[in-house]
Design a protein around this motif. Structure first.
Motif, short mmCIF file in Angstrom:
data_model
loop_
_atom_site.label_atom_id
_atom_site.label_comp_id
_atom_site.label_asym_id
_atom_site.label_seq_id
_atom_site.Cartn_x
_atom_site.Cartn_y
_atom_site.Cartn_z
N VAL A 122 0.83 -1.20 0.00
CA VAL A 122 0.00 0.00 0.00
C VAL A 122 0.87 1.26 0.00
N SER A 123 1.91 1.26 0.83
CA SER A 123 2.79 2.43 0.91
C SER A 123 3.57 2.63 -0.38
N TYR A 124 4.11 1.54 -0.90
CA TYR A 124 4.90 1.60 -2.13
C TYR A 124 4.04 2.09 -3.30
N ALA A 125 2.83 1.55 -3.42
CA ALA A 125 1.94 1.97 -4.49
C ALA A 125 1.58 3.45 -4.37
N HIS A 126 1.26 3.88 -3.15
CA HIS A 126 0.92 5.29 -2.93
C HIS A 126 2.07 6.20 -3.32
N ASP A 127 3.28 5.86 -2.89
CA ASP A 127 4.42 6.73 -3.12
C ASP A 127 4.78 6.82 -4.60
N LEU A 128 4.62 5.72 -5.34
CA LEU A 128 4.93 5.75 -6.77
C LEU A 128 3.82 6.42 -7.57
N GLN A 129 2.60 6.26 -7.15
CA GLN A 129 1.47 6.85 -7.88
C GLN A 129 1.29 8.33 -7.59
N SER A 130 1.46 8.72 -6.33
CA SER A 130 1.08 10.07 -5.90
C SER A 130 2.20 10.87 -5.25
N GLY A 131 3.33 10.24 -5.01
CA GLY A 131 4.45 10.94 -4.40
C GLY A 131 4.61 10.63 -2.92
N VAL A 132 5.81 10.83 -2.44
CA VAL A 132 6.15 10.58 -1.04
C VAL A 132 5.58 11.67 -0.14
N LEU A 133 5.54 12.91 -0.67
CA LEU A 133 5.17 14.07 0.14
C LEU A 133 3.82 14.65 -0.27
N GLU A 134 3.24 15.43 0.63
CA GLU A 134 2.05 16.23 0.31
C GLU A 134 2.55 17.60 -0.14
N PRO A 135 2.44 17.94 -1.43
CA PRO A 135 3.09 19.16 -1.93
C PRO A 135 2.73 20.43 -1.19
N GLY A 136 1.45 20.63 -0.89
CA GLY A 136 1.04 21.86 -0.23
C GLY A 136 1.59 22.01 1.17
N LYS A 137 1.96 20.89 1.80
CA LYS A 137 2.52 20.95 3.15
C LYS A 137 4.02 21.26 3.12
N VAL A 138 4.63 21.09 1.96
CA VAL A 138 6.07 21.33 1.83
C VAL A 138 6.34 22.80 1.55
N ASP A 139 5.58 23.38 0.63
CA ASP A 139 5.75 24.79 0.27
C ASP A 139 4.38 25.36 -0.10
N PRO A 140 3.99 26.48 0.49
CA PRO A 140 2.66 27.03 0.21
C PRO A 140 2.46 27.48 -1.22
N GLY A 141 3.55 27.66 -1.96
CA GLY A 141 3.43 28.07 -3.35
C GLY A 141 3.08 26.93 -4.29
N ILE A 142 3.09 25.70 -3.77
CA ILE A 142 2.75 24.53 -4.60
C ILE A 142 1.28 24.22 -4.37
N LYS A 143 0.46 24.59 -5.32
CA LYS A 143 -1.00 24.46 -5.19
C LYS A 143 -1.51 23.20 -5.88
N ARG A 144 -0.63 22.33 -6.25
CA ARG A 144 -1.00 21.17 -7.06
C ARG A 144 -1.88 20.19 -6.30
N GLU A 145 -2.97 19.77 -6.95
CA GLU A 145 -3.85 18.76 -6.38
C GLU A 145 -3.42 17.40 -6.90
N VAL A 146 -3.05 16.53 -6.00
CA VAL A 146 -2.51 15.23 -6.37
C VAL A 146 -3.61 14.17 -6.32
N GLU A 147 -3.73 13.42 -7.39
CA GLU A 147 -4.72 12.34 -7.43
C GLU A 147 -4.21 11.15 -6.61
#
Length: 533
Positions: A122-147
């Motif tokens: 589950v973790s491996y699939a999530h990280d490869l499909q959607s990324g390791v990080l939540e973009p908006g939590k890393v930098d407020p300038g990243i407004k990308r909505e991740v599927e």
């Protein structure tokens, strides 16, 4: 039916009580309540999706049964290569799972191992499909909505076709595969000593010689920009190699190794690898189909492109937001619906109150090219306003600049309505496009060739795009021209990406966002270099 356990664990007891209320429980309870089931259900209870998965399958094993070897092998093999994707390998820890299979001695061990394997998938699939990080939590300038995919759907897809599912996880964009290849190349370089000694100079130009020139020559050869050479003079071949390097790194391609160029040449492979790791994470955030035709604005490259069927069909230089809070251009994707020819500029309130109000408090006629407007949209006589009676919070007016050659938006703007009020537009400040680094706007994207950009967009819906555009332009009236087919637009931030020929390009971290993302990846467990795993 009575259920008797010696000192049942609270989590297991609660689970059994829930099961007892479920339809059909009595018929299967005897088969479910085993040391394996107890261990599995307790371990799975910490994750709602995993608990539901096993509950729905009657607690049948996915990994630890005699017939499950193909699934075990497929996942463990994939996890052993997780480092190739720049993922936090310890999050899945294939070695620990393998050791768990070797050490399992009881049915309780088997139940816990069953859940550990599922959690790793589950973790491996999530990280490869959607990324390791939540973009908006890393930098407020990243407004990308991740599927994000439903873990239960992922588990079902894996059970149907383990190898096919695992192969489907990474981003489909060929760019991702090229980044993986570049990652592996850089790791090998790090093991072999990189590109050699740095060039000890602040400037080298044609005709130069000496030890610094030799160091430059050797480094260019190691980087693949210069064929084998024994020259000790900055000759035409060195100049051409430097120019090629400059093109690949967003620098002015004059063939002179000035301070900025030498700073980029001296960057070691491990620093480039950081850019690649971040770019791979950004690719995982993109996820969705970009669109057969789409607009690609790479902020670090200061360029805007139209891409058709994977090929760049139009390109122009861009100016992006200044590197100051509240002016950095955000990252997001949207749809361009229309363009406005001869636009008015409705001055953003932040600019009105922070920049123009102080000017008008000193001189009511300052910024006279702008019209003061009340809440009903009516022009206001500045002479009737005491600007010193207001501040940024209570200023009751807005400001607008009518269409003109000197309008801040130029003669056309391209709209993809969004909550950040970001759009692409013309500008009267043409000289800024001659700069190497072009971060000067309040956040919107200025285009060097806006008319040609408009023609390229309109060519999809008319045989005479230039005539259509110019006809509206000559009218002098503010005119909305809708696109028959809305075009996806992506504002992105890649400091590492490949060119059309597959050559890797690198750009400076204009806003420092890559540095923040890399730190977050490191905190999540991503390790730099070939020794992870």
């Amino acid at each position: 039916m009575a259920l008797r356990f010696r000192r049942p664990m609270p989590a297991v007891a609660a689970l059994l009580f829930t099961l007892a209320l479920a339809p059909g429980f009595a018929a299967v309870a005897e088969a479910q309540v085993t040391p394996f089931t107890r261990s599995l259900s307790e371990a799975a209870s910490r994750d709602e999706a995993i608990a539901a998965f096993y509950r729905d399958r009657g607690y049948r094993p996915l990994w630890t049964g005699a017939e499950d070897s193909a699934r075990r092998e497929a996942l463990l093999s994939a996890l052993s290569r997780a480092a190739d994707h720049g993922l936090p390998v310890q999050r899945y820890d294939a070695a620990a799972l393998i050791a768990g299979f070797r050490a399992a001695a009881t049915e309780g061990d088997r139940g816990r191992l069953e859940v550990a394997m599922t959690r790793a998938l589950v973790s491996y699939a999530h990280d490869l499909q959607s990324g390791v990080l939540e973009p908006g939590k890393v930098d407020p300038g990243i407004k990308r909505e991740v599927e994000k995919q439903d873990p239960l759907l992922n588990l079902a897809a894996f059970e149907r076709d383990p190898a096919g599912f695992l192969k489907s996880l990474p981003p489909k964009d060929p760019e991702y595969a090229r980044l993986v290849k570049e990652k592996i190349r850089l790791e090998r370089l790090m093991l072999s000593g990189g590109w050699g000694p740095e060039v000890p100079a602040t400037k080298l130009e044609p005709g130069a010689g000496g030890p610094a020139l030799v160091a430059l020559r050797d480094r260019l050869m190691a980087m693949g920009y210069l064929d084998r050479s024994a020259t000790s003079v900055y000759d035409e071949r060195i100049r051409a190699a430097v120019a090629a390097f400059q093109l690949d790194h967003g620098l002015e391609a004059d063939g002179v190794a000035g301070q900025g160029t030498l700073a980029e040449i001296n960057i070691p492979p491990q620093e480039r690898l950081k850019s690649v790791l971040v770019a791979m994470e950004r690719e995982r955030w993109m996820g969705r189909d970009l669109g057969r035709r789409h607009i690609w604005v790479n902020l670090t490259d200061f360029r805007t492109r139209i891409v058709d069927e994977g090929k760049v069909t139009f390109e122009t230089r861009s100016v992006i937001g200044k590197d100051v809070p509240d002016m950095r251009s955000p990252e997001f994707s949207d749809q361009m619906d229309y363009m406005v020819i001869n636009p008015s500029w409705n001055v953003p309130r932040s600019i009105t109150t922070k920049e123009y109000l102080p000017l008008m408090q000193r001189n009511p006629n300052a910024a006279s090219h702008l019209v003061l407007v009340d809440r009903n949209g009516r022009a206001v006589n500045r002479g009737a306003v005491n600007f010193n009676a207001y501040n940024a919070r209570n200023f009751p007016f807005s400001m607008r600049q009518p269409p003109s050659d000197g309008n801040a938006l130029g003669l056309v703007k391209f709209m993809f309505p969004n909550q950040w009020n970001i759009y692409l537009h013309d500008t009267p400040s043409k000289s800024l496009f001659d700069r190497e680094a072009r971060a000067f706007s309040h956040g919107c994207i200025r285009l060097a060739d806006p008319f040609d950009f408009a023609y390229a967009l309109l060519a999809a819906q008319t045989d005479d795009p230039e005539g259509l555009f110019q006809g509206h332009l000559r009218s002098g009236k503010e005119t909305v021209v809708r696109l028959d087919q809305p075009v996806p637009v992506h504002l992105v931030y890649f400091t590492a990406y490949s060119s059309a020929k597959g050559k890797m390009n690198y750009r400076r971290d204009v806003y420092g966002r890559d540095g923040v993302i890399y730190e977050a990846l490191t905190a999540a467990g991503v390790v730099l270099g070939p020794l992870q795993g």
